[in-house]
Scaffold this active site. Structure first.
Site, mmCIF file in Angstrom:
data_model
loop_
_atom_site.group_PDB
_atom_site.id
_atom_site.type_symbol
_atom_site.label_atom_id
_atom_site.label_comp_id
_atom_site.label_asym_id
_atom_site.label_seq_id
_atom_site.Cartn_x
_atom_site.Cartn_y
_atom_site.Cartn_z
ATOM 1 N N ARG A 16 16.949 10.774 -90.666
ATOM 2 C CA ARG A 16 17.579 9.609 -91.293
ATOM 3 C C ARG A 16 18.329 8.761 -90.257
ATOM 4 O O ARG A 16 17.963 7.634 -89.963
ATOM 5 C CB ARG A 16 18.546 10.067 -92.399
ATOM 6 C CG ARG A 16 18.984 8.945 -93.347
ATOM 7 C CD ARG A 16 20.075 8.031 -92.847
ATOM 8 N NE ARG A 16 21.354 8.731 -92.604
ATOM 9 C CZ ARG A 16 22.403 8.141 -92.053
ATOM 10 N NH1 ARG A 16 22.362 6.861 -91.690
ATOM 11 N NH2 ARG A 16 23.507 8.840 -91.833
ATOM 12 N N ASP A 17 19.356 9.318 -89.652
ATOM 13 C CA ASP A 17 20.233 8.518 -88.795
ATOM 14 C C ASP A 17 19.519 8.137 -87.494
ATOM 15 O O ASP A 17 19.868 7.144 -86.861
ATOM 16 C CB ASP A 17 21.511 9.309 -88.481
ATOM 17 C CG ASP A 17 22.653 8.410 -88.017
ATOM 18 O OD1 ASP A 17 22.568 7.190 -88.220
ATOM 19 O OD2 ASP A 17 23.618 8.941 -87.438
ATOM 20 N N HIS A 208 30.808 14.297 -87.051
ATOM 21 C CA HIS A 208 29.598 13.536 -86.691
ATOM 22 C C HIS A 208 29.901 12.799 -85.390
ATOM 23 O O HIS A 208 30.730 11.899 -85.366
ATOM 24 C CB HIS A 208 29.300 12.549 -87.836
ATOM 25 C CG HIS A 208 28.163 11.614 -87.587
ATOM 26 N ND1 HIS A 208 26.933 11.771 -88.192
ATOM 27 C CD2 HIS A 208 28.053 10.497 -86.818
ATOM 28 C CE1 HIS A 208 26.117 10.801 -87.803
ATOM 29 N NE2 HIS A 208 26.779 10.010 -86.978
ATOM 30 N N HIS A 210 28.815 10.967 -81.552
ATOM 31 C CA HIS A 210 27.830 10.242 -80.734
ATOM 32 C C HIS A 210 28.172 10.442 -79.263
ATOM 33 O O HIS A 210 29.314 10.709 -78.917
ATOM 34 C CB HIS A 210 27.828 8.748 -81.097
ATOM 35 C CG HIS A 210 27.038 8.450 -82.337
ATOM 36 N ND1 HIS A 210 25.965 7.581 -82.356
ATOM 37 C CD2 HIS A 210 27.158 8.932 -83.603
ATOM 38 C CE1 HIS A 210 25.459 7.536 -83.585
ATOM 39 N NE2 HIS A 210 26.174 8.338 -84.360
ATOM 40 N N CYS A 241 23.917 2.583 -82.872
ATOM 41 C CA CYS A 241 24.613 1.692 -83.802
ATOM 42 C C CYS A 241 24.306 0.265 -83.401
ATOM 43 O O CYS A 241 24.573 -0.124 -82.259
ATOM 44 C CB CYS A 241 26.118 1.934 -83.771
ATOM 45 S SG CYS A 241 27.039 0.753 -84.805
#
Lengths: 321, 321
Positions: A16-17, A208, A210, A241
């Site tokens: 998904r991400d 979560h 990054h 992002c």
């Protein structure tokens, strides 16, 4: 050093991400094959897709078909992002076992990412949480930008806590603290995790991360040391992002698994089948990207010494002394 | 979380440990310009070059000229690697202020890298240490592969301690614990640093990390938490190891500086001039490589929101609330 729990759970969010921002559309059959391969690795959860409007995220326009057709071994929970009641209904229709809702803790990122004010998002998420309660489908909420916003800068801990409390009261089954663009640093991660764990006792907290500024694994250690046991990660470090130039992907699943397993912390995930998936990712997303752990292998994947060593020093007896 | 000291010292090793394995020869003038630019960043030490045989390391054949011609602001210590007495003499001739000797803690890596057994290396280093004592030039010793050897696998802590004790007794001014090929993981780093700090009290300990498996910054935090205050790092993450396929470079200086400064730990190093140097590195070494912190900027280098936000939501008053 201070250690956390002896085992952690990993939620693989790559399908998904990761795939949502890839330019090349990944064919439905290949998405299903990816999730099926991930299902054999030992993840607690896999975030399969997103039930957003196909116009908003064309890369995941096949959400229903993917969720319907993946294999479902019983020990994996298959989750999906849902942005609204319509998404919730579509997700439930195809047997999504857990929902992931999302809003930002900073105002400008919420407006840019979701085209709503935070107040509007909070109302929307509350209505989804209430609707889901009738279906007994757990809904986790991912709170974006809690460690910093690419527009607003640092985010107030009080804003994060207020939103977390409101969402928990509205029925959230858990909260994910998201470092959406890789602004978190270790002491900050430790401080916020400690605060949230203390202020919302009993509520499952996921982190979560990054890797934009190289700190993803350092931040994972910091979170683990406070008692956080749930980690989002994306195979190959997929993701990013669109609102933060240079923002690189999610914490790399294989590096997270490798690190914790080296430390004796059980992740449930097997590294070798995971690395086999990583090998196919550049082909899957139709672009090159770096896969350092695949290149280097496990830390104890040792090599043959150069051939001239035996000639110079004689047979290897005692070399390993 | 447990914290270490409020300030650390960084030894920039890029000009030596980075450039030594680059295929393209970096012209002498450009090496001097690199070191001069680094001198303005605030490092405690800069490892400028290596006084090895030009045949062994042609990339640094201009060691004497570089060391002779760099600017010498008084608050930086300029160091160099020396492999033998001849190297020591050449290094002293051109005013090298501190020597860095090297041997491996694992037998096979020592044989492959230095073409000697560990016993032979220990004798060689002891003779250099004794020769240097007459010149009052401090000699640090870098112990390679202490967190694992790409040929022999895990290395016994007792082997590391025995070598460290012998070298300290022979006159080493400090010991660097080197994760030569990026095999270290955080709990291991913490355990070995604690042991060495306890067993060799008063001896300055430096940690030298590589990012092969993504753990460099996590390992830096683990070392710092034990009380280690000295860190090797290479600008841009230059470096590698010819004996470990896939082994990537040193811990990236700008990421190390950025992380510690975010945490309020003083490094003495200014990020902006350092990033200006990073910008020129691909040109300097004549190859492309990824410079993520340069792309992303400081964690608080915030961005303008998309222009449509103001149209949709009105003027930005209150957006930052």
């Amino acid at each position: 050093m201070n250690t956390g729990t002896p085992s952690i759970e990993i939620n693989e969010v790559g399908p998904r991400d990761g795939l949502q921002i890839e330019k090349a559309f990944v064919p439905t059959e290949e998405k299903i094959a990816l999730v099926d391969a991930l299902s054999d690795c030992g993840f607690s959860r896999i975030e399969v897709t997103s039930f957003t409007s196909p116009k908003a995220i064309p890369a995941l326009a096949d959400a229903q078909e993917v969720m319907r057709r993946i294999r479902r071994p019983p020990d994996v929970i298959y989750t999906a992002l849902v942005p609204n009641i319509r998404g919730l209904e579509r997700a439930i229709e195809v047997g999504t076992q857990e929902m992931n809702l999302v809003m930002s803790s900073s105002e400008t990122h919420n407006r840019a990412n979701l085209r709503m004010t935070r107040d509007q998002s909070l109302a929307e998420l509350t209505s989804i949480l209430h609707a889901a309660q009738g279906t007994s489908t757990p809904c986790n909420v991912s709170l974006s930008t809690v460690f910093g916003c690419p527009f607003d800068g640092d985010v107030l801990v009080d804003d994060v806590l207020r939103l977390a409390h409101q969402l928990a009261e509205a029925g959230a089954a858990g909260i994910t603290l998201c470092d959406t663009t890789g602004m978190a640093y270790p002491t900050q991660v430790a401080a916020l995790c400690e605060t949230v764990l203390r202020e919302l006792p009993g509520l499952p907290i996921t982190i979560h991360l990054h890797n934009t500024r190289g700190m993803a694994l350092a931040n994972a250690i910091a979170a683990w040391q406070t008692g956080v046991t749930r980690f989002d990660a994306a195979v190959g470090g997929l993701g990013g992002c669109p609102y933060a130039p240079g923002a690189s992907g999610n914490v790399n699943t294989e590096e997270l698994v490798h690190m914790f397993e080296c430390m004796g912390v059980k992740t449930g995930v097997s590294l070798q089948p995971l690395l086999n998936i990583v090998r196919g990712l550049p082909q899957l997303v139709q672009r090159e990207f770096s896969t350092p752990l695949l290149a280097a292998g496990h830390r104890l994947a040792t090599h043959q010494p150069p051939a001239w060593l035996a000639e110079k020093f004689g047979p290897a007896d005692g070399v390993h002394a």
